[in-house]
Design a protein around this motif. Structure first.
Motif, PDB file in Angstrom:
ATOM      1  N   ILE A  86      26.096 -35.376 -40.253  1.00 29.46           N
ATOM      2  CA  ILE A  86      27.005 -34.415 -39.333  1.00 29.46           C
ATOM      3  C   ILE A  86      28.307 -34.991 -39.166  1.00 29.46           C
ATOM      4  CG2 ILE A  86      27.329 -32.995 -37.338  1.00 29.46           C
ATOM      5  CD1 ILE A  86      23.816 -33.322 -37.620  1.00 29.46           C
ATOM      6  N   GLU A  87      29.547 -34.571 -39.487  1.00 26.17           N
ATOM      7  CA  GLU A  87      30.723 -35.091 -39.185  1.00 26.17           C
ATOM      8  C   GLU A  87      31.305 -34.569 -38.033  1.00 26.17           C
ATOM      9  OE1 GLU A  87      33.183 -34.422 -42.515  1.00 26.17           O
ATOM     10  OE2 GLU A  87      32.033 -35.775 -43.881  1.00 26.17           O
ATOM     11  N   VAL A  88      31.712 -35.328 -36.927  1.00 21.78           N
ATOM     12  CA  VAL A  88      31.954 -34.918 -35.708  1.00 21.78           C
ATOM     13  C   VAL A  88      33.574 -34.967 -35.593  1.00 21.78           C
ATOM     14  CG1 VAL A  88      31.953 -34.987 -33.019  1.00 21.78           C
ATOM     15  CG2 VAL A  88      29.704 -35.188 -34.700  1.00 21.78           C
ATOM     16  N   TYR A  89      34.538 -33.969 -35.517  1.00 20.91           N
ATOM     17  CA  TYR A  89      35.585 -34.172 -35.229  1.00 20.91           C
ATOM     18  C   TYR A  89      36.083 -33.622 -33.882  1.00 20.91           C
ATOM     19  CZ  TYR A  89      36.023 -33.728 -40.639  1.00 20.91           C
ATOM     20  OH  TYR A  89      35.488 -33.941 -41.723  1.00 20.91           O
ATOM     21  N   SER A  90      37.085 -34.567 -33.374  1.00 19.84           N
ATOM     22  CA  SER A  90      37.554 -34.211 -32.083  1.00 19.84           C
ATOM     23  C   SER A  90      38.851 -34.865 -31.773  1.00 19.84           C
ATOM     24  CB  SER A  90      36.426 -34.831 -31.047  1.00 19.84           C
ATOM     25  OG  SER A  90      36.465 -36.225 -31.029  1.00 19.84           O
ATOM     26  N   ASN A  91      39.358 -34.514 -30.595  1.00 16.17           N
ATOM     27  CA  ASN A  91      40.857 -34.829 -30.339  1.00 16.17           C
ATOM     28  C   ASN A  91      41.701 -34.478 -31.127  1.00 16.17           C
ATOM     29  OD1 ASN A  91      39.568 -36.529 -27.992  1.00 16.17           O
ATOM     30  ND2 ASN A  91      39.512 -38.495 -29.286  1.00 16.17           N
ATOM     31  N   PRO A  92      41.910 -33.039 -31.316  1.00 12.55           N
ATOM     32  CA  PRO A  92      43.336 -32.643 -32.023  1.00 12.55           C
ATOM     33  C   PRO A  92      44.368 -32.999 -31.462  1.00 12.55           C
ATOM     34  CG  PRO A  92      42.272 -31.037 -30.740  1.00 12.55           C
ATOM     35  CD  PRO A  92      41.393 -32.085 -30.537  1.00 12.55           C
ATOM     36  N   VAL A  93      45.328 -33.721 -32.411  1.00 10.99           N
ATOM     37  CA  VAL A  93      46.667 -34.155 -32.134  1.00 10.99           C
ATOM     38  C   VAL A  93      47.540 -33.824 -33.184  1.00 10.99           C
ATOM     39  CG1 VAL A  93      48.121 -36.195 -31.674  1.00 10.99           C
ATOM     40  CG2 VAL A  93      45.648 -36.145 -30.756  1.00 10.99           C
ATOM     41  N   ASP A  94      48.514 -32.855 -33.047  1.00 13.31           N
ATOM     42  CA  ASP A  94      49.563 -32.638 -33.991  1.00 13.31           C
ATOM     43  C   ASP A  94      48.829 -31.989 -35.304  1.00 13.31           C
ATOM     44  OD1 ASP A  94      51.447 -33.255 -32.698  1.00 13.31           O
ATOM     45  OD2 ASP A  94      51.640 -35.397 -33.305  1.00 13.31           O
ATOM     46  N   GLY A  95      47.749 -31.143 -35.053  1.00  9.29           N
ATOM     47  CA  GLY A  95      47.181 -30.259 -36.111  1.00  9.29           C
ATOM     48  C   GLY A  95      46.361 -30.870 -37.034  1.00  9.29           C
ATOM     49  N   ALA A  96      46.013 -32.334 -36.168  1.00  7.61           N
ATOM     50  CA  ALA A  96      44.651 -32.877 -37.156  1.00  7.61           C
ATOM     51  C   ALA A  96      43.634 -33.632 -35.952  1.00  7.61           C
ATOM     52  CB  ALA A  96      45.518 -34.344 -37.995  1.00  7.61           C
ATOM     53  N   TYR A  97      42.422 -33.637 -36.461  1.00  9.51           N
ATOM     54  CA  TYR A  97      41.523 -34.386 -35.651  1.00  9.51           C
ATOM     55  C   TYR A  97      41.931 -35.886 -35.476  1.00  9.51           C
ATOM     56  CZ  TYR A  97      39.455 -29.800 -34.512  1.00  9.51           C
ATOM     57  OH  TYR A  97      38.918 -28.713 -34.199  1.00  9.51           O
ATOM     58  N   SER A  98      42.126 -36.473 -34.398  1.00  8.42           N
ATOM     59  CA  SER A  98      42.336 -38.009 -34.564  1.00  8.42           C
ATOM     60  C   SER A  98      41.011 -38.683 -34.365  1.00  8.42           C
ATOM     61  CB  SER A  98      43.150 -38.276 -33.233  1.00  8.42           C
ATOM     62  OG  SER A  98      42.795 -38.001 -32.143  1.00  8.42           O
ATOM     63  N   SER A  99      39.907 -38.117 -34.115  1.00  6.56           N
ATOM     64  CA  SER A  99      38.655 -38.863 -34.076  1.00  6.56           C
ATOM     65  C   SER A  99      37.777 -38.072 -34.996  1.00  6.56           C
ATOM     66  CB  SER A  99      38.347 -38.990 -32.694  1.00  6.56           C
ATOM     67  OG  SER A  99      37.074 -39.350 -32.711  1.00  6.56           O
ATOM     68  N   VAL A 100      37.219 -38.763 -35.975  1.00  8.77           N
ATOM     69  CA  VAL A 100      36.085 -38.310 -36.989  1.00  8.77           C
ATOM     70  C   VAL A 100      34.984 -39.432 -36.853  1.00  8.77           C
ATOM     71  CG1 VAL A 100      35.399 -37.521 -39.020  1.00  8.77           C
ATOM     72  CG2 VAL A 100      37.949 -37.361 -38.153  1.00  8.77           C
TER      73      VAL A 100
END
Lengths: 184, 184
Positions: free
Chosen positions: A144-158
């Motif tokens: 499972i890939e967990v994407y978080s902290n959206p910054v400028d249109g991209a998730y900055s943490s994966v």
């Protein structure tokens, strides 16, 4: 003469449904102005969604709305239907309007064969809308890939959670789901 | 889960027009189930179409219909709008139904910036429908490509006519247009 597929906004998309061009039970979603057809849901995909549903509902205890394969109105040209969405509690249960980005705490997409599309199209779509967190379940690789902290249109943490790991969320206090309970 | 843009058939395409999703003056065409948006017609493109139209009508003298930027119903999923189509005479003068492939003797597409699309998408589209002849005017390079003899979905004969040449057609007796007159 430049050539491009005609795009549709949300109003046109619903006009097409009212006119019967899109049937009510049709599996489509609106992604950046394109009406995307979704294939039938496989049994592993369905089971995975049910597992999430059961555990999320148990955790939510009516403090949040957990929705399965329902629309989210991201903007005027995008209304995807994530496999699962966790929404802020609203007493009308969103009867008056579909959830907007600020109503959404987490979206989950389950990918059996659509990993490439979900990673390349859906993750940026949700990130651009500012959805705080997205989980992408890669069934074929059991991770499972967990994407978080959206910054400028991209998730900055994966980060990746495999069997043996535990899924938690910064925006969903007290939530804890064992990866193998989801991956089967 | 395989992902693809939702395709539309001709009936749905017209339903969308009736419902107002597609405006009547909207520059779109239906190509293999996709609603393709066409960009505004450039000056050279317009002039080229007018030159060809004038010469074709002069030659046709009412024996054929010269149809300019109007639809042709190729099949249930394709209704392109070629720049020009030469149609057989029909008792209803095409008041009752769109031209079908069997009505069409020649289609002409003028390409200013869309050569790639026209060559890769339009040429096979017309060949598969069995349109006996297609002219593709390549404005930037000042040459006209003549496609004939559709066999198994492809035109088996292609020749080029440059500025000093003359355009003729096996199906349009007596037609003769100097390339220089249409290339400007």
């Amino acid at each position: 003469m430049q050539v491009a597929v005609r795009h549709f906004n949300v109003a046109e998309y619903y006009q097409m449904a009212r006119a019967g061009v899109l049937t009510e039970d049709e599996r489509v979603e609106l992604v950046r102005g394109e009406i995307v057809a979704m294939s039938p849901i496989g049994s592993r995909h369905a089971a995975c969604v049910s597992r999430f549903d059961m555990r999320l509902q148990r955790w939510a205890r009516e403090r949040f709305v957990v929705r399965i394969q329902n629309p989210i109105r991201l903007d005027d040209e995008s209304e995807p239907e994530p496999d699962v969405s966790v929404l802020k509690l609203r007493h009308d249960f969103y009867a008056d309007a579909h959830p907007m980005p600020e109503d959404v705490l987490l979206v989950i997409e389950v990918a059996d064969t659509s990993m490439g599309y979900d990673r390349d199209e859906k993750a940026p779509l949700y990130a651009e809308a500012g959805i705080p967190e997205m989980w992408l379940v890669n069934l074929s690789e059991a991770v499972i890939e967990v994407y978080s902290n959206p910054v400028d249109g991209a998730y900055s943490s994966v980060r990746q959670v495999a069997r043996g790991g535990v899924l938690t969320s910064a925006s969903l206090p007290g939530l804890s789901i064992r990866a193998e309970d989801i991956l089967g | 889960m395989h992902v693809a843009v939702r395709h539309f058939n001709v009936a749905e395409y017209y339903q969308m027009a009736r419902a107002g999703v597609l405006a009547e003056d909207e520059r779109v065409e239906l190509v293999r189930g996709e609603i393709v948006a066409m960009s505004p017609i450039g000056i050279r493109h317009a002039a080229c179409v007018n030159q060809i139209n004038m010469r074709l009508n002069r030659w046709a003298r009412g024996r054929f219909v010269v149809s300019v930027q109007n639809p042709i119903r190729l099949d249930d999923h394709s209704e392109p709008q070629p720049d020009i189509a030469i149609l057989k005479p029909r008792d209803d003068v095409y008041f009752e139904a769109q031209p079908r492939p069997g009505d069409v003797l020649l289609v002409i597409e003028v390409a200013d910036t869309s050569m790639g699309y026209d060559r890769e998408e339009k040429v096979p589209l017309y060949a598969e429908a069995g349109i006996p002849e297609m002219w593709l005017v390549n404005l930037p390079e000042g040459v006209i490509e003549i496609y004939t003899e559709p066999v198994g979905g492809v035109y088996s004969s292609v020749r080029q006519v440059a500025r000093g040449g003359v355009l003729t057609s096996a199906f349009l007796p007596g037609l003769s247009i100097r390339a220089a007159d249409v290339l400007g």
